[in-house]
Scaffold this motif. Structure first.
Motif, PDB file in Angstrom:
ATOM      1  N   HIS A   1     -22.470 -19.242  -8.094  1.00 32.67           N
ATOM      2  CA  HIS A   1     -23.664 -19.860  -8.119  1.00 32.67           C
ATOM      3  C   HIS A   1     -24.145 -20.745  -9.269  1.00 32.67           C
ATOM      4  O   HIS A   1     -23.699 -20.530 -10.290  1.00 32.67           O
ATOM      5  CB  HIS A   1     -24.775 -18.529  -8.009  1.00 32.67           C
TER       6      HIS A   1
ATOM      7  N   ILE B   1     -27.804 -22.845 -11.088  1.00 34.52           N
ATOM      8  CA  ILE B   1     -29.112 -23.031 -10.649  1.00 34.52           C
ATOM      9  C   ILE B   1     -29.305 -24.190 -11.826  1.00 34.52           C
ATOM     10  O   ILE B   1     -28.919 -24.111 -12.970  1.00 34.52           O
ATOM     11  CB  ILE B   1     -30.093 -21.969 -11.375  1.00 34.52           C
TER      12      ILE B   1
ATOM     13  N   LEU C   1     -33.973 -32.069  -5.620  1.00 39.18           N
ATOM     14  CA  LEU C   1     -34.210 -30.703  -4.844  1.00 39.18           C
ATOM     15  C   LEU C   1     -33.280 -30.741  -3.503  1.00 39.18           C
ATOM     16  O   LEU C   1     -32.720 -29.710  -3.195  1.00 39.18           O
ATOM     17  CB  LEU C   1     -35.654 -30.502  -4.487  1.00 39.18           C
TER      18      LEU C   1
ATOM     19  N   ASP D   1     -30.576 -31.739  -3.164  1.00 36.74           N
ATOM     20  CA  ASP D   1     -29.120 -31.189  -3.429  1.00 36.74           C
ATOM     21  C   ASP D   1     -28.796 -29.635  -3.308  1.00 36.74           C
ATOM     22  O   ASP D   1     -27.437 -29.424  -3.258  1.00 36.74           O
ATOM     23  CB  ASP D   1     -28.609 -31.742  -4.905  1.00 36.74           C
ATOM     24  N   SER D   2     -29.742 -29.073  -3.209  1.00 37.44           N
ATOM     25  CA  SER D   2     -29.561 -27.431  -2.988  1.00 37.44           C
ATOM     26  C   SER D   2     -28.699 -27.369  -2.066  1.00 37.44           C
ATOM     27  O   SER D   2     -29.289 -27.720  -0.765  1.00 37.44           O
ATOM     28  CB  SER D   2     -30.853 -26.962  -3.130  1.00 37.44           C
TER      29      SER D   2
ATOM     30  N   ARG E   1     -23.118 -21.987  -4.600  1.00 40.14           N
ATOM     31  CA  ARG E   1     -24.130 -22.183  -4.014  1.00 40.14           C
ATOM     32  C   ARG E   1     -25.161 -22.709  -5.313  1.00 40.14           C
ATOM     33  O   ARG E   1     -25.268 -22.332  -6.292  1.00 40.14           O
ATOM     34  CB  ARG E   1     -24.861 -20.971  -3.777  1.00 40.14           C
ATOM     35  N   LEU E   2     -25.471 -24.158  -5.160  1.00 39.96           N
ATOM     36  CA  LEU E   2     -26.235 -24.848  -6.062  1.00 39.96           C
ATOM     37  C   LEU E   2     -27.742 -24.686  -5.557  1.00 39.96           C
ATOM     38  O   LEU E   2     -28.164 -25.219  -4.388  1.00 39.96           O
ATOM     39  CB  LEU E   2     -25.664 -26.256  -6.166  1.00 39.96           C
ATOM     40  N   THR E   3     -28.616 -24.435  -6.534  1.00 38.78           N
ATOM     41  CA  THR E   3     -29.764 -24.571  -6.367  1.00 38.78           C
ATOM     42  C   THR E   3     -30.451 -25.150  -7.379  1.00 38.78           C
ATOM     43  O   THR E   3     -30.240 -25.188  -8.665  1.00 38.78           O
ATOM     44  CB  THR E   3     -30.494 -22.856  -6.509  1.00 38.78           C
ATOM     45  N   VAL E   4     -31.228 -26.339  -6.985  1.00 40.13           N
ATOM     46  CA  VAL E   4     -32.103 -27.279  -7.886  1.00 40.13           C
ATOM     47  C   VAL E   4     -33.280 -26.934  -7.750  1.00 40.13           C
ATOM     48  O   VAL E   4     -34.123 -26.861  -6.706  1.00 40.13           O
ATOM     49  CB  VAL E   4     -31.937 -28.788  -7.382  1.00 40.13           C
TER      50      VAL E   4
END
Lengths: 113, 113
Positions: A10, A12, A83, A85-86, A109-112
């Protein structure tokens, strides 16, 4: 049996930051592939490397780059994050001398934000 | 139960039923096909593959059928179990080292007890 290892699991990041995702293929696999999967979407191919050379290219944004190193692991570098890219980013590996089967990692899991 | 086409339908079946998931692939040059199962938040998991010189291949509880004339692929799951609930993707490739595996739209299989 060893599988495809991805790190981190993960991540962020804030907008405009950079991110680096890592992929360690199955031992003796010489090819790695990167995929991006948005929510409810099918995996979209980004880029692949065979014997440390780019072998195929898909819908990878210019802000992203990747490479495969001498030990066959690969890194996906993402800059100026947006955003959109999430997503889940998957790496897969295969052997050119085997049955071409593709094995996927568990993804990052990438969250921007 | 049976799904049709490239769209992302949800196929709902009862435990013990046979399930058929269909896929239309796009590239007539593709000669290697794989079915993957993907559970939420996980990477695609290999189910079964087939090469273009075959029209049928059987695994444990699963059968893949390939119709090259109409570019159609299907996955049959016998005696579907609740653990089979997942998104299923077909993927195609031209079976050359380093070339990408291209995914079709997924089908969500829901199995109720």
């Amino acid at each position: 049996a060893a599988g495809v290892i991805q790190s981190p699991r993960h991540l962020i990041k804030e907008k405009r930051e950079t991110a680096t995702l890592k992929c360690y293929p199955i031992p003796r696999h010489d090819t790695v592939y990167w995929y991006q999967q948005g929510p409810g979407q099918d995996p979209q191919f980004l880029i692949s490397f065979y014997e440390k050379m780019q072998s195929d290219k898909g819908s990878i944004p210019d802000r992203f780059s990747a490479q495969q190193f001498s030990d066959y692991h690969s890194e996906l570098n993402m800059s100026s994050l947006e955003l959109g890219d999430s997503a889940l980013y998957f790496c897969a590996s295969s052997s050119s001398t085997g049955n071409y089967g593709y094995t996927f990692g568990s993804g990052t899991r990438l969250t921007v934000v | 139960g049976e799904s049709v086409g490239l769209h992302l339908p949800t196929l709902s079946v009862q435990e013990g039923d046979n399930s058929i998931i269909n896929c239309a692939y796009s590239n007539s040059a593709s000669d290697y096909f794989i079915w993957y199962k993907q559970e939420s938040g996980k990477g695609p998991q290999f189910i079964i593959d087939i090469r273009s010189n075959m029209d049928k291949r059987q695994g444990q509880r699963v059968t893949v059928l390939l119709n090259k004339t109409v570019k159609h692929l299907s996955l049959q799951i016998a005696a579907t179990q609740p653990g089979d609930s997942a998104v299923y993707f077909c993927a195609e490739n031209i079976n050359q080292a380093g070339t990408a595996l291209i995914f079709g739209k997924g089908t969500t299989l829901s199995v109720s007890s």
